[in-house]
Design a protein around this motif. Structure first.
Motif, PDB file in Angstrom:
ATOM      1  N   ARG A  22     -95.039 -11.525-107.130  1.00  0.00           N
ATOM      2  CA  ARG A  22     -96.455 -11.821-106.945  1.00  0.00           C
ATOM      3  C   ARG A  22     -96.942 -12.778-108.015  1.00  0.00           C
ATOM      4  N   LEU A  23     -98.022 -13.469-107.694  1.00  0.00           N
ATOM      5  CA  LEU A  23     -98.646 -14.360-108.659  1.00  0.00           C
ATOM      6  C   LEU A  23     -99.189 -13.507-109.802  1.00  0.00           C
ATOM      7  N   PRO A  24     -98.781 -13.780-111.048  1.00  0.00           N
ATOM      8  CA  PRO A  24     -99.176 -12.889-112.132  1.00  0.00           C
ATOM      9  C   PRO A  24    -100.617 -13.092-112.589  1.00  0.00           C
ATOM     10  N   ASP A  25    -101.320 -11.977-112.824  1.00  0.00           N
ATOM     11  CA  ASP A  25    -102.610 -12.060-113.507  1.00  0.00           C
ATOM     12  C   ASP A  25    -102.327 -12.310-114.989  1.00  0.00           C
ATOM     13  N   HIS A  67     -97.558 -23.282-117.547  1.00  0.00           N
ATOM     14  CA  HIS A  67     -97.046 -23.705-116.245  1.00  0.00           C
ATOM     15  C   HIS A  67     -97.706 -22.945-115.107  1.00  0.00           C
ATOM     16  N   VAL A  68     -97.720 -21.619-115.218  1.00  0.00           N
ATOM     17  CA  VAL A  68     -98.262 -20.815-114.121  1.00  0.00           C
ATOM     18  C   VAL A  68     -99.754 -21.075-113.951  1.00  0.00           C
ATOM     19  N   LEU A  69    -100.499 -21.129-115.050  1.00  0.00           N
ATOM     20  CA  LEU A  69    -101.922 -21.442-114.942  1.00  0.00           C
ATOM     21  C   LEU A  69    -102.124 -22.824-114.326  1.00  0.00           C
ATOM     22  N   GLY A  70    -101.257 -23.769-114.671  1.00  0.00           N
ATOM     23  CA  GLY A  70    -101.365 -25.112-114.123  1.00  0.00           C
ATOM     24  C   GLY A  70    -101.131 -25.151-112.622  1.00  0.00           C
ATOM     25  N   THR A  71    -100.228 -24.317-112.130  1.00  0.00           N
ATOM     26  CA  THR A  71     -99.985 -24.309-110.688  1.00  0.00           C
ATOM     27  C   THR A  71    -101.226 -23.846-109.923  1.00  0.00           C
ATOM     28  N   VAL A  72    -101.976 -22.921-110.498  1.00  0.00           N
ATOM     29  CA  VAL A  72    -103.219 -22.465-109.861  1.00  0.00           C
ATOM     30  C   VAL A  72    -104.282 -23.557-109.933  1.00  0.00           C
ATOM     31  N   ALA A  73    -104.436 -24.149-111.112  1.00  0.00           N
ATOM     32  CA  ALA A  73    -105.480 -25.151-111.305  1.00  0.00           C
ATOM     33  C   ALA A  73    -105.260 -26.402-110.466  1.00  0.00           C
TER      34      ALA A  73
END
Length: 226
Positions: A22-25, A67-73
């Protein structure tokens, strides 16, 4: 307001007998960063075309977090990258009883450009050193392939690995990928050879062995462009 009401991908769950993806919080993302900090591969060799693991534990943790935050943004239906945290022991089964229940062990990516037109996606992943050698890499790739083919209607999925990375290439063979040519890339100032791999729907169907369940996909479909 819960995160998934704003960004439905936070409600997406892909599970296998041993894993949950899952997409991590933020809390889970901190855990994922800690796994990266502890090490992903032997430092004497670089298995990635982008050497993001260089720089030590703190740099690896920050790179993973960003990286993960960037994929959302940066997500757009025309170009997206889904970076899922992999939890071992959180799937539909009970794990293998070795005490790792619910532990974050790595990351599995699925990305695409113009997926609505091409119906082609690509995978990438990494697994913490402490969790390698137990078939987790195969199971997490099988999970995201099910999402791509059964959930999103992909025609094919591609991957790639260094020719001197037998573990990654073995996972691809087991899941039915076919060789798709070679490419030379510069990594750490040296020429390295990468083998491209391609998996079509028929080969995926023929090599399916892992039960996978996808939940929470319906409200996400528009974000994927389908």
């Amino acid at each position: 307001m819960a995160e998934e009401h704003i960004w439905p991908l936070y409600g997406l769950r892909v599970t296998t007998p041993r894993l949950e993806l899952r997409l991590p919080d933020l809390a889970a993302l901190a855990g994922l960063a800690a796994v990266a900090a502890d090490g992903v591969h032997d430092e004497a060799r670089m298995p990635f075309t982008v050497p993001w693991t260089d720089g030590g534990p703190e740099a690896r943790a920050r790179t993973t977090f960003q990286h993960v935050l960037g994929t959302v943004a940066n997500w757009r239906p025309e170009e997206w990258m889904l970076s899922l945290a992999v939890r071992y022991g959180s799937g539909d089964g009970d794990g293998d009883g070795d005490g790792d229940g619910g532990r974050i062990v790595g990351r599995q990516d699925l990305g695409a450009t113009d997926f609505a037109v091409t119906r082609e996606a690509e995978t990438g992943s990494w697994l913490g050193l402490a969790h390698q050698g137990r078939g987790i890499g195969t199971e997490m790739r099988a999970a995201v392939l099910h999402l791509a083919f059964a959930g999103l209607g992909a025609r094919c999925v591609t991957s790639a690995a260094m020719t001197d990375n037998p573990a990654s290439l073995a996972v691809s063979r087991k899941l039915g990928y076919a060789p798709d040519g070679l490419v030379t890339v510069a990594v750490r100032g040296e020429a390295r050879t990468v083998r491209r791999l391609r998996l079509d729907r028929a080969a995926w169907e023929a090599h399916r062995t892992v039960p996978v369940e996808v939940r929470g996909l319906a409200p996400c479909r528009a974000l994927f462009g389908v």
